[in-house]
Design a protein around this motif. Structure first.
Motif, PDB file in Angstrom:
ATOM      1  N   VAL A  63       0.838  -1.208   0.000  1.00  0.00           N
ATOM      2  CA  VAL A  63       0.000   0.000   0.000  1.00  0.00           C
ATOM      3  C   VAL A  63       0.868   1.252   0.000  1.00  0.00           C
ATOM      4  O   VAL A  63       0.483   2.307  -0.506  1.00  0.00           O
ATOM      5  N   PHE A  64       2.078   1.117   0.554  1.00  0.00           N
ATOM      6  CA  PHE A  64       3.010   2.243   0.605  1.00  0.00           C
ATOM      7  C   PHE A  64       3.277   2.807  -0.788  1.00  0.00           C
ATOM      8  O   PHE A  64       3.555   3.994  -0.948  1.00  0.00           O
ATOM      9  N   GLY A  65       3.186   1.939  -1.825  1.00  0.00           N
ATOM     10  CA  GLY A  65       3.441   2.390  -3.189  1.00  0.00           C
ATOM     11  C   GLY A  65       2.461   3.437  -3.671  1.00  0.00           C
ATOM     12  O   GLY A  65       2.778   4.245  -4.557  1.00  0.00           O
ATOM     13  N   ALA A  66       1.243   3.454  -3.106  1.00  0.00           N
ATOM     14  CA  ALA A  66       0.239   4.434  -3.529  1.00  0.00           C
ATOM     15  C   ALA A  66       0.672   5.865  -3.206  1.00  0.00           C
ATOM     16  O   ALA A  66       0.252   6.817  -3.877  1.00  0.00           O
ATOM     17  N   ILE A  67       1.540   6.011  -2.199  1.00  0.00           N
ATOM     18  CA  ILE A  67       2.020   7.345  -1.833  1.00  0.00           C
ATOM     19  C   ILE A  67       2.779   7.973  -3.001  1.00  0.00           C
ATOM     20  O   ILE A  67       2.718   9.182  -3.233  1.00  0.00           O
ATOM     21  N   GLY A  68       3.502   7.141  -3.745  1.00  0.00           N
ATOM     22  CA  GLY A  68       4.278   7.650  -4.872  1.00  0.00           C
ATOM     23  C   GLY A  68       3.414   8.348  -5.900  1.00  0.00           C
ATOM     24  O   GLY A  68       3.796   9.403  -6.440  1.00  0.00           O
ATOM     25  N   TYR A  69       2.239   7.791  -6.161  1.00  0.00           N
ATOM     26  CA  TYR A  69       1.365   8.389  -7.163  1.00  0.00           C
ATOM     27  C   TYR A  69       0.818   9.739  -6.698  1.00  0.00           C
ATOM     28  O   TYR A  69       0.547  10.626  -7.513  1.00  0.00           O
ATOM     29  N   GLY A  70       0.682   9.901  -5.395  1.00  0.00           N
ATOM     30  CA  GLY A  70       0.289  11.201  -4.867  1.00  0.00           C
ATOM     31  C   GLY A  70       1.371  12.252  -5.101  1.00  0.00           C
ATOM     32  O   GLY A  70       1.076  13.405  -5.439  1.00  0.00           O
ATOM     33  N   LEU A  71       2.631  11.856  -4.944  1.00  0.00           N
ATOM     34  CA  LEU A  71       3.751  12.772  -5.211  1.00  0.00           C
ATOM     35  C   LEU A  71       3.788  13.189  -6.674  1.00  0.00           C
ATOM     36  O   LEU A  71       4.079  14.346  -7.006  1.00  0.00           O
ATOM     37  N   ALA A  72       3.494  12.244  -7.563  1.00  0.00           N
ATOM     38  CA  ALA A  72       3.495  12.556  -8.996  1.00  0.00           C
ATOM     39  C   ALA A  72       2.449  13.605  -9.325  1.00  0.00           C
ATOM     40  O   ALA A  72       2.710  14.554 -10.081  1.00  0.00           O
ATOM     41  N   ALA A  73       1.250  13.461  -8.764  1.00  0.00           N
ATOM     42  CA  ALA A  73       0.192  14.440  -9.011  1.00  0.00           C
ATOM     43  C   ALA A  73       0.594  15.815  -8.492  1.00  0.00           C
ATOM     44  O   ALA A  73       0.342  16.840  -9.141  1.00  0.00           O
ATOM     45  N   LEU A  74       1.260  15.845  -7.355  1.00  0.00           N
ATOM     46  CA  LEU A  74       1.721  17.113  -6.776  1.00  0.00           C
ATOM     47  C   LEU A  74       2.758  17.794  -7.671  1.00  0.00           C
ATOM     48  O   LEU A  74       2.735  19.010  -7.863  1.00  0.00           O
ATOM     49  N   ALA A  75       3.659  17.010  -8.253  1.00  0.00           N
ATOM     50  CA  ALA A  75       4.739  17.559  -9.085  1.00  0.00           C
ATOM     51  C   ALA A  75       4.214  18.279 -10.317  1.00  0.00           C
ATOM     52  O   ALA A  75       4.834  19.238 -10.804  1.00  0.00           O
ATOM     53  N   LEU A  76       3.091  17.848 -10.843  1.00  0.00           N
ATOM     54  CA  LEU A  76       2.546  18.449 -12.062  1.00  0.00           C
ATOM     55  C   LEU A  76       2.178  19.917 -11.873  1.00  0.00           C
ATOM     56  O   LEU A  76       2.079  20.667 -12.849  1.00  0.00           O
ATOM     57  N   LEU A  77       1.989  20.342 -10.639  1.00  0.00           N
ATOM     58  CA  LEU A  77       1.663  21.745 -10.376  1.00  0.00           C
ATOM     59  C   LEU A  77       2.797  22.681 -10.783  1.00  0.00           C
ATOM     60  O   LEU A  77       2.560  23.862 -11.037  1.00  0.00           O
ATOM     61  N   GLY A  78       4.021  22.154 -10.873  1.00  0.00           N
ATOM     62  CA  GLY A  78       5.161  23.003 -11.214  1.00  0.00           C
ATOM     63  C   GLY A  78       5.694  22.828 -12.620  1.00  0.00           C
ATOM     64  O   GLY A  78       6.746  23.378 -12.961  1.00  0.00           O
ATOM     65  N   LEU A  79       4.976  22.063 -13.464  1.00  0.00           N
ATOM     66  CA  LEU A  79       5.463  21.791 -14.819  1.00  0.00           C
ATOM     67  C   LEU A  79       4.473  22.283 -15.871  1.00  0.00           C
ATOM     68  O   LEU A  79       3.258  22.201 -15.663  1.00  0.00           O
ATOM     69  N   PRO A  80       4.981  22.778 -17.004  1.00  0.00           N
ATOM     70  CA  PRO A  80       4.102  23.290 -18.056  1.00  0.00           C
ATOM     71  C   PRO A  80       3.581  22.169 -18.953  1.00  0.00           C
ATOM     72  O   PRO A  80       4.143  21.082 -19.001  1.00  0.00           O
ATOM     73  N   GLU A  81       2.485  22.436 -19.657  1.00  0.00           N
ATOM     74  CA  GLU A  81       1.999  21.510 -20.687  1.00  0.00           C
ATOM     75  C   GLU A  81       2.844  21.714 -21.943  1.00  0.00           C
ATOM     76  O   GLU A  81       3.119  22.850 -22.342  1.00  0.00           O
ATOM     77  N   THR A  82       3.297  20.623 -22.572  1.00  0.00           N
ATOM     78  CA  THR A  82       4.199  20.745 -23.725  1.00  0.00           C
ATOM     79  C   THR A  82       3.634  20.099 -24.993  1.00  0.00           C
ATOM     80  O   THR A  82       4.347  20.031 -26.001  1.00  0.00           O
ATOM     81  N   ARG A  83       2.402  19.635 -24.967  1.00  0.00           N
ATOM     82  CA  ARG A  83       1.832  18.986 -26.160  1.00  0.00           C
ATOM     83  C   ARG A  83       1.920  19.914 -27.372  1.00  0.00           C
ATOM     84  O   ARG A  83       1.606  21.092 -27.281  1.00  0.00           O
ATOM     85  N   GLY A  84       2.355  19.365 -28.506  1.00  0.00           N
ATOM     86  CA  GLY A  84       2.432  20.142 -29.744  1.00  0.00           C
ATOM     87  C   GLY A  84       3.761  20.830 -29.972  1.00  0.00           C
ATOM     88  O   GLY A  84       3.957  21.480 -31.009  1.00  0.00           O
ATOM     89  N   LYS A  85       4.701  20.686 -29.058  1.00  0.00           N
ATOM     90  CA  LYS A  85       5.997  21.358 -29.201  1.00  0.00           C
ATOM     91  C   LYS A  85       6.880  20.615 -30.194  1.00  0.00           C
ATOM     92  O   LYS A  85       7.041  19.403 -30.131  1.00  0.00           O
ATOM     93  N   GLU A  86       7.470  21.356 -31.129  1.00  0.00           N
ATOM     94  CA  GLU A  86       8.396  20.763 -32.102  1.00  0.00           C
ATOM     95  C   GLU A  86       9.793  20.630 -31.486  1.00  0.00           C
ATOM     96  O   GLU A  86      10.219  21.482 -30.703  1.00  0.00           O
ATOM     97  N   LEU A  87      10.498  19.560 -31.824  1.00  0.00           N
ATOM     98  CA  LEU A  87      11.869  19.368 -31.369  1.00  0.00           C
ATOM     99  C   LEU A  87      12.815  19.484 -32.547  1.00  0.00           C
ATOM    100  O   LEU A  87      12.501  19.067 -33.661  1.00  0.00           O
ATOM    101  N   VAL A  88      14.004  20.055 -32.291  1.00  0.00           N
ATOM    102  CA  VAL A  88      15.024  20.177 -33.334  1.00  0.00           C
ATOM    103  C   VAL A  88      16.299  19.513 -32.842  1.00  0.00           C
ATOM    104  O   VAL A  88      16.645  19.663 -31.696  1.00  0.00           O
TER     105      VAL A  88
END
Length: 439
Positions: A414-439
């Motif tokens: 059950v301890f593993g479920a804590i990790g998924y909570g951390l992942a959801a929290l981290a998204l608050l500090g990251l931008p959406e990048t869908r559609g970005k071209e790479l060179v």
């Protein structure tokens, strides 16, 4: 506001017909594969095979865990340490491989990582004692840590922005292919050989990836446009400068939150990947063949989860896909580990959605982390953040190992479920990048 520096405009060759370019013909269920072009498809094949065999070599340990514990007389804390050491050292390997990918090229770095994890997986089969096996497993982590990041970048730089999520999701699905192959070999070896020999032979089969290196050397090359940008930057860069660039003000926030995201997702994932086989054998009293059958449902769900998650990360966006499957993965972990004693049919059925959700969350990683960094430091950024997350997330399997003494393996999972909570929290500090071209 995004903290990621803007990418240079995509060159005209991204849309013009050219050998190996990101060209038309991108409609239909396999449009993403046609759009890669001939060179891109060879790169896809190399990365797919490399990651599948990376997975195979990784799972030689969890599947052999019960036999190893009996052979060397280990407790659950000591067996959990195998995974932790592998993942901690993988952070070093991933960071080094990322810098190498920016300095010497994606394909050359990929070959180095494949050779490294193959050599030390085979060496594990010759280990005379626990300490030597722990050392060889740690060194295997050097190659294991670098392969995914380098392979994902190689393919991401060939893929169009429109299809990058599902293309990298398909690469991720090769993890389930390697996992399935490991379960098949495990079932055969442990059914016909004595356990004291079977675990050694299991590790010796880790020599298979060496064959892939020959094909990579002859058939695969870096994406030309991205290689030109990388080589221009590498001429004026130092090893230290490449690494420190991801901690400069423009990228520091991205790097920190990407590490937190990787920590949460991988903490949850490796907790399950490491301990579910032991849980099935020790607390559900399943035989070798029975454990293989139950894992088939888990792995089938994982394979479809990777493909579905890749599709959804292009449709919903990188952040929404991760949000969705972080929540569903946590729910599945809680449900799976609270199944009443004797209800093994329910364990079988719930294995499919558990594998599906804990894998679908990974599908956006290859595209998301690639898009967060500019070309000159893309390998460094992706290699460091993904594998540092692995290293910190490695605390989770060891914690479960020690908690299992008093809670039981099922309760500790059950301890593993804590990790998924951390992942959801981290998204608050990251931008959406869908559609970005790479060179």
């Amino acid at each position: 506001m995004s903290t990621t520096p803007p990418s240079p405009p995509a060159p005209a060759t991204d849309t013009a017909p050219a050998p190996g370019g990101k060209t038309g013909g991108d409609d239909g269920p396999f449009g993403w594969l046609r759009a890669l072009g001939p060179r891109g498809r060879r790169a896809f094949g190399g990365a797919f095979g490399g990651y599948a065999l990376d997975s195979y070599d990784y799972f030689t340990l969890p599947l052999s865990m019960v036999a190893l514990a009996a052979y060397f007389g280990l407790d659950s804390g000591q067996t959990g340490l195998f995974t932790t050491v592998t993942l901690v050292v993988s952070a070093i390997g991933g960071a080094l491989a990322g810098v190498l990918a920016d300095r010497i090229g994606r394909v050359k770095a990929l070959m180095i990582t494949v050779i490294t994890y193959a050599v030390f997986t085979v060496a594990c089969g010759f280990a005379p004692n626990y300490e030597t096996l722990l050392l060889f497993r740690a060194l295997q982590g050097l190659g294991f840590g670098g392969e995914w990041a380098v392979g994902a970048i190689l393919v991401a730089e060939y893929a169009s922005a429109k299809h990058r999520g599902r293309t990298l999701g398909a690469i991720q699905s090769s993890w389930a292919v390697g996992w399935a192959l490991a379960v098949i070999v495990y079932t055969m070896l442990f059914s016909f050989l004595d356990e004291d020999l079977a675990w050694r032979v299991m590790f010796w089969t880790g020599a298979l990836p060496a064959l892939l290196v020959i094909w990579l050397r002859r058939s695969v090359q870096d994406a030309p446009e991205a290689a030109a940008v990388r080589e221009k930057s590498a001429r004026n860069a130092t090893f230290r400068g490449s690494f420190s660039a991801i901690f400069r003000p423009g990228l520091l926030r991205t790097t920190l939150f990407a590490v937190l995201l990787s920590t949460g997702v991988q903490g949850g994932y490796y907790t399950l990947a490491t301990w579910v086989p032991t849980y099935l054998k020790t607390e559900r009293d399943l035989s070798v063949v029975g454990t293989g059958g139950y894992l088939t449902f888990l792995i089938s769900g994982a394979f479809l989860g990777y493909l579905t998650g890749g599709y959804l990360t292009d449709r919903l966006g990188r952040r929404r896909n991760i949000w969705l499957f972080a929540l569903l993965s946590a729910v599945c972990v809680l449900a799976y580990t609270n199944i009443p004693s004797g209800a093994n049919t329910l364990v079988l059925v719930l294995g499919f959605p558990l594998g599906f959700c804990m894998s679908a969350i990974f599908s956006g990683f290859g595209s998301f982390l690639s898009e967060l960094y500019p070309t000159a430091v893309r390998g460094t950024g992706q290699g460091f953040t993904y594998n540092t997350g692995r290293a910190v997330g490695a605390v989770f399997p060891t914690t479960v190992g020690f908690l299992a003494e008093s809670w039981g393996v099922g309760g500790a999972l059950v301890f593993g479920a804590i990790g998924y909570g951390l992942a959801a929290l981290a998204l608050l500090g990251l931008p959406e990048t869908r559609g970005k071209e790479l060179v």
